[in-house]
Design a protein around this motif. Structure first.
Motif, PDB file in Angstrom:
ATOM      1  N   TRP A   1       0.838  -1.198   0.000  1.00 50.31           N
ATOM      2  CA  TRP A   1       0.000   0.000   0.000  1.00 50.31           C
ATOM      3  C   TRP A   1       0.873   1.249   0.000  1.00 50.31           C
ATOM      4  O   TRP A   1       0.615   2.203  -0.736  1.00 50.31           O
ATOM      5  N   GLN A   2       1.929   1.233   0.832  1.00 49.28           N
ATOM      6  CA  GLN A   2       2.814   2.387   0.893  1.00 49.28           C
ATOM      7  C   GLN A   2       3.449   2.651  -0.471  1.00 49.28           C
ATOM      8  O   GLN A   2       3.490   3.785  -0.942  1.00 49.28           O
ATOM      9  N   GLN A   3       3.902   1.614  -1.112  1.00 49.71           N
ATOM     10  CA  GLN A   3       4.487   1.736  -2.452  1.00 49.71           C
ATOM     11  C   GLN A   3       3.460   2.301  -3.434  1.00 49.71           C
ATOM     12  O   GLN A   3       3.771   3.163  -4.254  1.00 49.71           O
ATOM     13  N   ALA A   4       2.222   1.834  -3.326  1.00 48.11           N
ATOM     14  CA  ALA A   4       1.157   2.296  -4.223  1.00 48.11           C
ATOM     15  C   ALA A   4       0.845   3.776  -3.996  1.00 48.11           C
ATOM     16  O   ALA A   4       0.680   4.541  -4.961  1.00 48.11           O
ATOM     17  N   PHE A   5       0.790   4.195  -2.744  1.00 50.69           N
ATOM     18  CA  PHE A   5       0.515   5.613  -2.454  1.00 50.69           C
ATOM     19  C   PHE A   5       1.669   6.498  -2.903  1.00 50.69           C
ATOM     20  O   PHE A   5       1.460   7.594  -3.410  1.00 50.69           O
ATOM     21  N   TRP A   6       2.899   6.039  -2.721  1.00 52.12           N
ATOM     22  CA  TRP A   6       4.055   6.839  -3.130  1.00 52.12           C
ATOM     23  C   TRP A   6       4.101   7.036  -4.636  1.00 52.12           C
ATOM     24  O   TRP A   6       4.676   8.003  -5.119  1.00 52.12           O
ATOM     25  N   ALA A   7       3.495   6.136  -5.386  1.00 51.78           N
ATOM     26  CA  ALA A   7       3.502   6.247  -6.846  1.00 51.78           C
ATOM     27  C   ALA A   7       2.535   7.316  -7.355  1.00 51.78           C
ATOM     28  O   ALA A   7       2.605   7.729  -8.507  1.00 51.78           O
ATOM     29  N   ASP A   8       1.647   7.787  -6.483  1.00 49.57           N
ATOM     30  CA  ASP A   8       0.619   8.743  -6.898  1.00 49.57           C
ATOM     31  C   ASP A   8       1.176  10.165  -6.954  1.00 49.57           C
ATOM     32  O   ASP A   8       1.937  10.581  -6.081  1.00 49.57           O
ATOM     33  N   LYS A   9       0.753  10.920  -7.956  1.00 45.91           N
ATOM     34  CA  LYS A   9       1.248  12.294  -8.138  1.00 45.91           C
ATOM     35  C   LYS A   9       0.824  13.247  -7.025  1.00 45.91           C
ATOM     36  O   LYS A   9       1.420  14.299  -6.857  1.00 45.91           O
ATOM     37  N   LYS A  10      -0.203  12.869  -6.258  1.00 45.31           N
ATOM     38  CA  LYS A  10      -0.663  13.747  -5.181  1.00 45.31           C
ATOM     39  C   LYS A  10       0.094  13.509  -3.875  1.00 45.31           C
ATOM     40  O   LYS A  10      -0.169  14.167  -2.884  1.00 45.31           O
ATOM     41  N   THR A  11       1.038  12.588  -3.886  1.00 49.38           N
ATOM     42  CA  THR A  11       1.881  12.371  -2.719  1.00 49.38           C
ATOM     43  C   THR A  11       2.978  13.427  -2.723  1.00 49.38           C
ATOM     44  O   THR A  11       3.686  13.597  -3.715  1.00 49.38           O
ATOM     45  N   LYS A  12       3.060  14.143  -1.622  1.00 52.08           N
ATOM     46  CA  LYS A  12       4.046  15.222  -1.508  1.00 52.08           C
ATOM     47  C   LYS A  12       4.937  14.943  -0.306  1.00 52.08           C
ATOM     48  O   LYS A  12       4.441  14.748   0.798  1.00 52.08           O
ATOM     49  N   ARG A  13       6.231  14.907  -0.546  1.00 49.26           N
ATOM     50  CA  ARG A  13       7.222  14.617   0.497  1.00 49.26           C
ATOM     51  C   ARG A  13       6.870  13.338   1.252  1.00 49.26           C
ATOM     52  O   ARG A  13       6.964  13.275   2.480  1.00 49.26           O
ATOM     53  N   GLY A  14       6.432  12.327   0.506  1.00 49.78           N
ATOM     54  CA  GLY A  14       6.126  11.031   1.092  1.00 49.78           C
ATOM     55  C   GLY A  14       4.787  10.927   1.787  1.00 49.78           C
ATOM     56  O   GLY A  14       4.467   9.897   2.362  1.00 49.78           O
ATOM     57  N   ILE A  15       3.965  11.982   1.720  1.00 55.64           N
ATOM     58  CA  ILE A  15       2.660  11.974   2.396  1.00 55.64           C
ATOM     59  C   ILE A  15       1.544  12.037   1.354  1.00 55.64           C
ATOM     60  O   ILE A  15       1.448  13.015   0.607  1.00 55.64           O
TER      61      ILE A  15
END
Length: 142
Positions: free
Chosen positions: A92-106
């Motif tokens: 899940w963490q890997q999937a969220f990090w792949a999203d363009k709306k993730t900023k500075r790992g959040i």
């Protein structure tokens, strides 16, 4: 289509407004990343809308009644609202990090204040999600 056109037109003056088109997409894109081509974009975004609405309700932004209206409006379509299998937190963490709306790992998501009304804070339409909120979102679709 006219709703999207109106947002795109206004996003020239307020660029953050275009983020509204991403409602449900933070969790939805993570689901697509994990499920792969077996999960259609619209199905993933529908799950994302439910998950992100649950986060908004947990924050006290969205009423329980409005959450239920959103959930029932999607549920009546008879889409598969749960993922085909459970995924590890690391995936899940890997999937969220792949999203363009993730900023500075959040991961960030559009949250509703009410149906048709996004939560806007300091001019931002996308808001950071805590680890607890990510777990709630994941549970909604698992």
């Amino acid at each position: 289509v006219s709703f999207k056109t109106n947002i795109v037109k206004h996003s020239v003056e307020i660029p953050q407004m275009r983020d509204l088109l991403n409602f449900g997409h933070t969790v939805g894109h993570a689901i697509e990343f994990l499920e792969g081509p077996s999960c259609m974009h619209g199905v993933a975004v529908a799950r994302g809308i439910i998950a992100e609405s649950a986060v908004a309700q947990k924050r006290g932004l969205l009423s329980k009644k409005s959450f239920e209206v959103i959930y029932n409006a999607i549920n009546v379509l008879h889409l598969p609202l749960k993922n085909s299998k459970r995924f590890s937190d690391a995936l899940w963490q890997q999937a969220f990090w792949a999203d363009k709306k993730t900023k500075r790992g959040i991961p960030h998501a559009v949250l509703l204040h009410e149906i048709g009304m996004p939560y806007v804070h300091d001019g931002n339409y996308c808001h950071p999600l805590s680890l607890e909120e990510l777990h709630l979102a994941i549970e909604m679709v698992s």
